[in-house]
Scaffold this motif. Structure first.
Motif, PDB file in Angstrom:
ATOM      1  N   GLY A   1      44.794 123.950 107.299  1.00 51.20           N
ATOM      2  CA  GLY A   1      46.070 123.461 107.812  1.00 51.20           C
ATOM      3  C   GLY A   1      47.067 124.584 107.960  1.00 51.20           C
ATOM      4  O   GLY A   1      48.225 124.449 107.577  1.00 51.20           O
ATOM      5  N   LEU A   2      46.616 125.715 108.493  1.00 50.26           N
ATOM      6  CA  LEU A   2      47.531 126.824 108.697  1.00 50.26           C
ATOM      7  C   LEU A   2      47.874 126.921 110.182  1.00 50.26           C
ATOM      8  O   LEU A   2      47.007 126.726 111.028  1.00 50.26           O
ATOM      9  CB  LEU A   2      46.888 128.123 108.217  1.00 50.26           C
ATOM     10  N   PRO A   3      49.129 127.179 110.492  1.00 48.25           N
ATOM     11  CA  PRO A   3      49.499 127.315 111.884  1.00 48.25           C
ATOM     12  C   PRO A   3      48.896 128.581 112.458  1.00 48.25           C
ATOM     13  O   PRO A   3      48.645 129.524 111.707  1.00 48.25           O
ATOM     14  CB  PRO A   3      51.027 127.408 111.831  1.00 48.25           C
TER      15      PRO A   3
ATOM     16  N   PHE B   1      46.970 122.229 111.363  1.00 45.60           N
ATOM     17  CA  PHE B   1      48.329 122.296 110.842  1.00 45.60           C
ATOM     18  C   PHE B   1      49.186 121.197 111.440  1.00 45.60           C
ATOM     19  O   PHE B   1      49.992 120.560 110.743  1.00 45.60           O
ATOM     20  CB  PHE B   1      48.962 123.649 111.146  1.00 45.60           C
ATOM     21  N   PHE B   2      49.011 120.963 112.739  1.00 47.11           N
ATOM     22  CA  PHE B   2      49.929 120.036 113.383  1.00 47.11           C
ATOM     23  C   PHE B   2      49.615 118.595 113.030  1.00 47.11           C
ATOM     24  O   PHE B   2      50.527 117.777 112.912  1.00 47.11           O
ATOM     25  CB  PHE B   2      49.944 120.282 114.887  1.00 47.11           C
TER      26      PHE B   2
ATOM     27  N   TRP C   1      51.291 118.238 109.928  1.00 46.67           N
ATOM     28  CA  TRP C   1      52.734 118.201 110.162  1.00 46.67           C
ATOM     29  C   TRP C   1      53.186 116.779 110.496  1.00 46.67           C
ATOM     30  O   TRP C   1      54.149 116.268 109.914  1.00 46.67           O
ATOM     31  CB  TRP C   1      53.071 119.174 111.289  1.00 46.67           C
TER      32      TRP C   1
ATOM     33  N   LEU D   1      48.133 124.381 120.197  1.00 43.99           N
ATOM     34  CA  LEU D   1      49.264 124.787 121.027  1.00 43.99           C
ATOM     35  C   LEU D   1      49.726 123.653 121.933  1.00 43.99           C
ATOM     36  O   LEU D   1      50.896 123.592 122.295  1.00 43.99           O
ATOM     37  CB  LEU D   1      48.869 126.014 121.862  1.00 43.99           C
TER      38      LEU D   1
ATOM     39  N   ASN E   1      49.602 120.398 121.192  1.00 42.47           N
ATOM     40  CA  ASN E   1      49.736 119.132 120.468  1.00 42.47           C
ATOM     41  C   ASN E   1      50.979 118.363 120.875  1.00 42.47           C
ATOM     42  O   ASN E   1      50.989 117.149 120.892  1.00 42.47           O
ATOM     43  CB  ASN E   1      49.732 119.385 118.967  1.00 42.47           C
ATOM     44  N   ALA E   2      52.067 119.095 121.231  1.00 48.04           N
ATOM     45  CA  ALA E   2      53.310 118.401 121.568  1.00 48.04           C
ATOM     46  C   ALA E   2      53.115 117.559 122.818  1.00 48.04           C
ATOM     47  O   ALA E   2      53.580 116.421 122.896  1.00 48.04           O
ATOM     48  CB  ALA E   2      54.420 119.418 121.785  1.00 48.04           C
TER      49      ALA E   2
ATOM     50  N   VAL F   1      50.763 114.546 121.845  1.00 52.78           N
ATOM     51  CA  VAL F   1      51.447 113.528 121.040  1.00 52.78           C
ATOM     52  C   VAL F   1      52.584 112.913 121.836  1.00 52.78           C
ATOM     53  O   VAL F   1      52.741 111.689 121.889  1.00 52.78           O
ATOM     54  CB  VAL F   1      51.959 114.151 119.725  1.00 52.78           C
ATOM     55  N   GLY F   2      53.372 113.746 122.491  1.00 53.67           N
ATOM     56  CA  GLY F   2      54.562 113.237 123.165  1.00 53.67           C
ATOM     57  C   GLY F   2      54.249 112.421 124.412  1.00 53.67           C
ATOM     58  O   GLY F   2      54.888 111.402 124.663  1.00 53.67           O
TER      59      GLY F   2
END
Lengths: 530, 527
Positions: free
Chosen positions: A394-396, A401-402, A405, A510, A512-513, A516-517
């Motif tokens: 879980g490291l960025p 990680f995300f 998060w 990279l 993920n936003a 998810v969004g």
């Protein structure tokens, strides 16, 4: 003319099904043809799955497909929205990658026709089952696909290493119980509502009076899905199955066979049971506690092993706990984290099992103590291993990680700080066992990697294979010469999936936003948490 | 005013790209080509960063919103005054450490040079990201990347000792990193923002004081571990097993400075002076820092190993920065930011000297260096000058920053901290001056052929020297003048810069002005 686009949901499943059924026939004609056909079918299925997901994202509407034109509640319905659309792409991608990855393994197999044909048949059936489980909107149909998955899974585990048949038998016992429990739950629901379509079930359960029956059904479902997704304490079958399965099928078995039932649990509880009175409260408590226990148990247990596959298997038990915790958090970010973790962990675990298979393939090593200096000979495999391991910790900026998060975000939004504490502890524990592997890979004295295949002969490798005599019959092939054609570290069929898994982890991290969004959050808001 | 530009992103991307290039091509091309990648990247990164300084001095900010890092959060890189100070230092020193590294690893015949230079570049990329990060999540991503990139350097020798110190390093940094992670999630959910704002976005009274103090320390621990505030400093002395340029990187360029910078960001840009003092966190932190300053000096005196002594000196000096921040006075904050600069140049000179001595003569224990100054006069002259700077004598960079911190403490009426600062300055003299004294004193360490020194006093990390065949290429009897030029020139350059910055703190790129600008913005014009 038939509009192909309208039939994508069924094509995604039908293509590998055709491949599976026709594979033995075609192989009879030409040994390699069946294998190539399965690969092609899986690739086409992946193309269909991606097209389908792109369409769903573009229109923002879920796709409903009625098999044979029969509408629910009588016919079987396939429903694909943003969440399972993504899961379908995942399953199709990993199935295709694994079929590609498998081909160097079967070259050395003595019983060529039977084993290679049977193997590809099973891989293809496994893909069919998993794709079907993630596509269907019908509770009984889900059971059918669950059994297809399980039976092909038993086969792939049994043809693995020496202990494979025993592991397969254990999984057979547990898996049958799991499927039966699920079927029992479906039976109770049918008794209470008279329907099997999930959307229809949800509508009926709102007004259903037989509360206890529904709670019983939900309990059966938790056990059923729990066994299939190896949720603590129902994980007993999993470590052996993941450790001893056929090394080239293992990535698929470990990567997605326990993720799709997790998705099934999400679908069932958030889309079917969500208005059914006390069920959800029970679900939150049970799944949250099991999730926490699983995370801690899996991570602690993984510390005790030095066999690579065992470490990975126990780590999976912990990681499934993450997903369960996401379900227990139950708000948008919690669920988004859980789904993202289904996707990212599938790629991480698949990637790690690819490296495990590659190490077995090239050097026949399976104990991490023997990994010393292997990175010099297999730099790209080692790079994939590192990327996957860091993502698991879980490291960025990696995908793992995300998902952590979003899970933490959801937990804090609900005030459930204890989930965050468990996530952190688990991260640190997994840091211990993964950095231990990395340390051995880079810093231990070389044991197997010192022999240069091109000029040193294969003496060290043969010795290593003989030392681990009980290591299993698949590794006999490690002694064969044509596996070590010195100019590249592995055959390209293995390099491509390895690279793809690593790239997927970076890409999911990279991107993920966007995922998810644009995809998960709207669907979760509309469908799962409406 | 904000200027949207990709330049900050370029500053971060260049070293990361260089790391990838080195990793992929490093073992396929000649070492000279490989080192050319490092030097090109270092020079171009420095050029990019320094080119942004004039606009930042004029009160503008370059901002790059690259893409969405997570739902609702951008990967933002922004050049505020404080970040620019750190970025300038890191990039400029990277050029010098690169030159020095090349001299060192070749002179010392290190193994795994490709991985070494790749990790070094990755460290610098992460440090630039830390300096320019515009919000907490971006900051955290680069902070963890720095941890990961430093690990291979700490464990460079790959023997049992290196393994142990690598584990220790990971243990300290990963645990504190996870606490930091929990804290940023908490901050995001509670306040809905993560953007760094001068003066902070957490308001005093927006949370129970005890809880806010807990939040404060969850975040501070992340920085305090890397900055080596006692009792969290344990990893730093054991990381001494690494090659000397790595120690220089750890101590001067990137790692511990990143920790101190993290404390600055948390105290001044997340909490702000008001909330930090209201919840009581800053007060407690100041006491820890003051205790560290004193204790570390006492411990440093007892170390015979040169690098270990310097390591404890770093622990103390970094706590000057932390103390300056935690005192929360405008002058002390400016002083703390400038101490990042001053200490960087001073400490890197000391470490480069230690490394030059070790490579040239094989000596690592101070007690064996009697008379060595005859053999290496230039190195020891630089060492002596810079030691005075560490102690904070006027005309040296250390004086400017320490005076500011002292003044801040005086304005806040913290007389104990003033006493501690003065006492520590004197203690610094007592542990650094003996080295100079021994070297310039009697003894014949300079005359003995190099490889024979391998026998004595190498109990510590220095023991690696033998394994990697130092004696083979020995300088033996035909000793040249001082250390090899690739090592000697960088350390002389840094020593000269340290003096120039002491006489004229604004020389070059006006770092002192930048530090003052940052402090003014944080305290809303309190200077």
């Amino acid at each position: 003319m038939i509009n192909i686009m309208a039939h994508l949901p069924v094509l995604v499943i039908a293509l590998p099904l055709c491949g599976a059924v026709l594979c033995p026939l075609v192989s009879w004609h030409h040994a390699a043809a069946g294998k190539r056909m399965v690969m092609t079918c899986l690739f086409l299925s992946l193309v269909c799955a991606v097209t389908q997901l792109a369409g769903i994202i573009r229109t923002g509407e879920p796709v409903h497909y009625y098999l044979g034109g029969w509408h629910p509640p009588y016919g079987i319905e396939f429903v694909v929205d943003g969440v399972n659309g993504a899961v379908i792409v995942l399953v199709a991608a990993i199935s295709w990658m694994t079929s590609l990855y498998s081909s160097p393994f079967e070259r050395a197999n003595p019983r060529k026709w039977f084993q290679s044909t049977g193997y590809y048949c099973l891989i293809s059936f496994l893909a069919v089952g998993l794709l079907g489980m993630s596509t269907t909107g019908d509770a009984f149909n889900l059971y059918v696909f669950m059994e297809i998955t399980a039976i092909s899974g038993y086969g792939l585990i049994a043809i693995g290493e020496e202990k494979g048949p025993i592991a397969a038998f254990r999984y057979l016992m547990a898996g049958t119980i799991g499927a039966s429990m699920y079927l029992l739950g479906v039976g109770f629901l049918y008794a209470a509502t008279g329907t099997l379509n999930m959307a229809d079930l949800a509508a009926h359960l709102e007004s259903a009076h037989s509360g206890n029956l529904i709670v019983l059904a939900a309990a059966c479902m938790i056990v059923g899905f729990g066994i299939k997704m190896a949720l603590f304490p129902l994980h007993g079958w999993q470590p052996a199955a993941h450790s001893y399965a056929h090394p080239s099928a293992d990535p698929m078995i470990a990567g997605i066979m326990i993720k799709v039932p997790a998705y099934g649990m999400l679908r069932f509880f958030y889309c079917v049971f969500r208005d059914a009175g006390p069920v959800m409260d029970l679900f939150f408590d049970v799944i949250g506690i099991l999730g926490i226990c699983g995370i801690l148990y899996g991570s602690l247990k993984a510390l005790r092993y030095s066999t690579y596959n065992k470490i990975l298997a126990f780590s999976s038990i912990g990681q499934v706990g993450y997903i369960a915790v996401g379900f227990a958090i139950g708000n948008v970010y919690g669920l988004a984290g859980a789904v993202l973790h289904i996707l990212s962990h599938a790629f991480m675990k698949t990637g790690l099992f690819y490296t495990s298979g590659a190490l077995k393939y090239k050097y026949g090593v399976h104990v991490t103590d023997d990994f010393g200096q292997v990175y010099r000979k297999m730099p790209q495999t080692s790079l994939t291993l590192i990327i996957c391991a860091l993502s698991m910790i879980g490291l960025p900026p990696f995908a793992g990680f995300f998902s952590k998060w979003y899970l933490a975000l959801g937990a804090i939004q609900n005030g459930q700080w204890y989930f965050v504490a468990v996530l952190i502890v688990s991260s640190l524990l997994s840091a211990i066992y993964f950095f231990r592997i990395i340390e051995k890979l880079f810093m231990n004295r070389a044991t197997v990697a010192e022999g240069e295949p091109s000029h040193g002969g294969h003496e060290p490798l043969r010795k290593a294979a003989e030392e681990h005599e009980n290591f299993g019959r698949v590794h006999i092939m490690a002694r064969k010469k044509h596996h070590f054609d010195g100019h590249s570290e592995l055959p390209w069929q293995m390099m491509v999936p390895l690279a793809l898994a690593a790239l997927a982890i970076i890409g999911l991290g990279l991107g993920n936003a966007w995922l998810v969004g644009e995809v998960l959050k709207p669907t979760l808001m509309e469908v799962f948490l409406a | 005013m904000m200027i949207f530009s990709l330049r900050p992103a370029l500053a971060v991307a260049i070293p990361l790209l260089a790391a990838l290039l080195i990793l992929f091509f490093g073992s396929r091309v000649k070492p000279n080509t490989r080192e050319a990648i490092t030097l090109t990247a270092a020079v171009s990164m420095t050029a990019v960063i320094f080119s942004m300084v004039p606009a930042v001095l004029a009160g503008q900010e370059y901002t790059a919103n690259l893409w969405k890092l997570a739902d609702g959060l951008n990967l933002t890189l922004r050049t505020d005054a404080a970040g620019m100070v750190f970025a300038c230092i890191a990039s400029a020193l990277w050029i010098l450490t690169s030159v020095y590294s090349i001299g060192y690893v070749r002179g010392h015949h290190e193994k795994n040079q490709t991985g070494y230079f790749a990790a070094f570049a990755a460290c610098l990329g992460s440090a630039a990201g830390i300096a320019l990060a515009g919000n907490l999540l971006t900051f955290f991503v680069f902070y963890e990347m720095l941890t990961l990139a430093t690990y291979p350097l700490v464990a460079h020798y790959r023997d049992d000792k290196a393994k142990a110190s690598g584990r220790k390093y990971l243990g300290y940094t990963l645990i504190s990193g996870q606490m930091f992670f929990a804290a940023i999630v908490w901050v995001y959910v509670k306040y809905g923002t993560m953007e760094f704002v001068p003066g902070g976005f957490i308001r005093a009274g927006s949370m129970e004081a005890g809880l806010m103090c807990l939040l404060f320390f969850l975040m501070i621990v992340g920085g305090a571990v890397k900055a080596g505030v006692m009792p969290l400093h344990g990893w730093l002395p054991s990381a001494m097993v690494a090659p000397t340029p790595v120690s220089a990187l750890l101590h001067a360029v990137a790692v511990v400075k990143a920790g101190a910078f993290c404390v600055l960001r948390v105290v001044c840009y997340v909490f702000g002076p008001e909330a930090a003092s209201w919840c009581g966190g800053a007060g407690i932190l100041a006491w820890f820092a003051a205790a560290t300053i004193l204790l570390s000096s006492l411990v440093a005196m007892r170390q015979d190993n040169m690098k270990a002594r310097l390591a404890f000196s770093t622990v103390g000096q970094l706590s000057y920065i932390v103390l300056g921040i935690a005192v929360l006075a405008p002058y002390s904050i400016a002083g703390a930011i400038f101490h990042i600069v001053a200490h960087a140049f001073l400490k890197i000179t000391l470490f480069m000297s230690a490394g030059a001595i070790f490579v040239t003569t094989g000596l690592s224990e101070i007690s064996t260096m009697g008379g060595l100054a005859k053999r290496m006069p230039a190195t020891f002259t630089c060492f002596a000058t810079v030691s005075l700077g560490i102690a904070g004598l006027p005309m040296m960079a250390g004086f400017v920053s320490k005076m500011n911190i002292l003044q801040g403490a005086w304005m806040m009426g913290r007389s104990f901290f003033m006493a501690a600062l003065v006492a520590a300055a004197l203690l610094a003299l007592t542990y650094l001056m003996p080295v100079v004294q021994i070297a310039f004193g009697k003894g014949n360490a300079g005359q003995v052929p190099a490889h024979k020194h391998g026998q004595g006093g190498h109990g510590g990390h220095g023991g690696h020297g033998h394994g990697y065949g130092h004696g083979k290429h020995g300088h033996g009897g035909k000793a040249g003048f001082d250390a090899a030029p690739a090592m000697l020139v960088p350390l002389m350059v840094t020593a000269v810069i340290a003096i120039i910055l002491g006489c004229e703190p604004n020389a070059g790129v006006h770092l002192y002005d930048l530090a003052q600008m940052a402090a003014e913005a944080i305290t809303k014009g309190g200077m």
